[in-house]
Write an enzyme that holds these catalytic residues in place. Structure first.
Site: not given
Lengths: 293, 197
Positions: B79, B170, B172
């Site tokens: 991102c 994302h 994560e």
């Protein structure tokens, strides 16, 4: 494609971590904030200290101001709606504001119920003073929390009290036996399922920022030290003599909150910070932190 | 043990650390340029790209980060990190690090209320990957030699250019650590080939 999911709403707040969100009242201030490295701006008609000074009913900002700020910057724009004011919240959502703050800084529209935030596509941040309040807001669908502190005072004492309280209660909960949690939920006034989740994960399921009284770079660093995920600065920045310098100093102190030599450098010659208010001098009925249920 | 850094100036640092550790590698939160020296790979996390850029400038990270990439050690941008890596950004005269041969456009899916989750197929990683897009950029065009790894709704959302990996979502934010695994493999291979050269 799914919009407005918990992951998307909470994730947005995760991206703000380690950053500073600044209150601004016009496009010019928003640009100064963005240039200084703010992760987001909160578009307001008046900063909390002016709301406090003006008295009367504080409402959602004029949409024109919010729009002006949205057009001025590329970082996310947040805005405040009154507690329980469904229409203010829907209006701000319709305008495309990135995050809403159901905020005690404004005069509550409902003295019994908060918004059912899970029903909205836009994510919400809410204030909390303890784990019960934090868990109720999460239960209603808040995707981000912040301490309430005592807004517009330039006095950090209440924000410190609130973050310590929440974190101490989380630690206690995590070490409880499973058969003790229902009673804890009763005592805290917290939804049982939210407490179970916090116990399982060992932490709050959403980020928790500091807010309400951050007036200096050292205040911001203190809140990070105490476990805040980031910092909201309201009246402090644009009430100071040199907002751009002050804003940069707060951003850096938040990033490097344990680098004390750097914080000393950042704190030099910042000019007069906002004049603080002692909490005991504010009548209990004028304390914004008492708003919210 | 393979050592992966996460640029720790702002953003979703903790989550990347978790996905590195889950894959059995060592994670380092990088707050100062000197920490880059003994890393095998570096992740530029999600967050606010303008904020990260300000802090990169203020702490003299720009050149050390470029040198890190030019040394052949892998970098992975998610991102905001993807925006930092890109060689061209739509509407801007200058890129940030400018290391990865792609053109990106910021906030190209809209504002926060348009943020979304979608199922993706990512070449070399997974066919059933749940990706979280938050005020996400997308890759408008991939330069020569850049391999497109995933598309969403006809837009490029993941790509690899030599030892640079980037995605506009994302990884994560989910418990699926397969992209981190892919990146750690890149770092291990680069480490082995840099040691032999």
């Amino acid at each position: 494609m799914n919009t407005g999911t918990d992951r998307v709403k909470r994730g947005m707040a995760e991206m703000q971590k380690g950053g500073v969100i600044m209150d601004v009242v016009n496009a010019e201030q928003a640009k100064i904030a963005e240039e200084a490295g703010a992760v987001a701006v909160m578009a307001l008609e008046r900063v909390p200290s002016d709301i406090r000074a003006a008295g009367g009913v504080a409402r959602m900002a004029d949409p024109r101001i919010v729009e002006e700020v949205m057009n001025a910057v590329t970082i996310p724009v947040m805005a405040k709606a009154r507690i329980g004011h469904i229409v203010e919240a829907r209006v701000l959502e319709a305008m495309g504001v990135d995050y809403l703050d159901e905020s005690e800084v404004l005069t509550p529209a409902d003295e019994e119920y908060h918004l059912l935030k899970s029903e909205y596509t836009v994510p919400f941040v809410c204030g909390c003073r303890d784990l019960g309040e934090a868990a109720r807001r999460i239960g209603e669908g808040a995707s981000m929390l912040r301490t309430k502190g005592e807004p517009g005072t330039g006095n950090i004492v209440e924000a410190v009290r609130h973050i310590r309280k929440v974190n101490a209660q989380v630690r206690k909960l995590v070490h409880m036996n499973d058969d003790e949690i229902m009673t804890e939920a009763k005592l805290l006034g917290a939804p049982y399922e939210v407490l179970l989740q916090i116990k399982k994960e060992g932490r709050l399921p959403v980020v928790n920022f500091a807010a309400g009284g951050v007036a200096t770079p050292a205040d911001a660093a203190l809140m990070m030290e105490l476990g805040a995920d980031g910092v909201f600065v309201g009246s402090g920045i644009f009430k100071s003599d040199n907002p751009a310098k002050f804003a940069r100093a707060i951003v850096e102190a938040t990033t490097h909150y344990q680098d004390y030599k750097l914080i000393a450098e950042l704190s030099k010659e910042l000019g007069e910070p906002m004049k603080g208010l002692e909490i005991s001098k504010i009548a209990p009925e004028s304390r914004m932190q008492e708003r919210g249920w | 043990m393979t050592k992966i850094g996460v640029l720790g100036l702002q953003g979703a640092v903790r989550e990347h650390v978790r996905s590195i550790v889950e894959n059995g590698a060592e994670a380092v939160v990088v707050k100062w340029p000197e920490q880059l020296d003994d890393l095998d790979g570096l992740i530029l996390p999600g967050g606010e790209s303008t904020t990260m850029r300000r802090l990169i400038d203020r702490y003299g990270f720009m050149e050390p980060l470029r040198q890190f990439g030019e040394s052949g050690r892998p970098m992975f941008g998610t991102c905001a990190g993807l925006i930092l890596l890109a060689s061209d950004i739509v509407g801007y005269d200058e890129p940030h690090l400018g290391l990865m041969n792609i053109t990106v456009e910021r906030n190209s899916f809209g504002r926060q209320k348009e943020s979304f989750e979608a199922e993706l197929s990512i070449k070399g990683v997974a066919d059933d990957y749940n990706a979280v897009f938050i005020r996400a950029p997308h890759i408008v065009s991939a330069g020569e030699g850049t391999e497109v790894l995933a598309e969403c709704d006809g837009r490029i959302v993941a790509a690899r250019d030599r030892h640079y990996l980037g995605c506009s979502f994302h990884p994560e934010l989910t418990d699926d650590h397969r992209i981190a695994r892919y990146f750690i493999d890149m770092a291990e291979q680069a480490k082995a080939s840099l040691a032999n050269s």
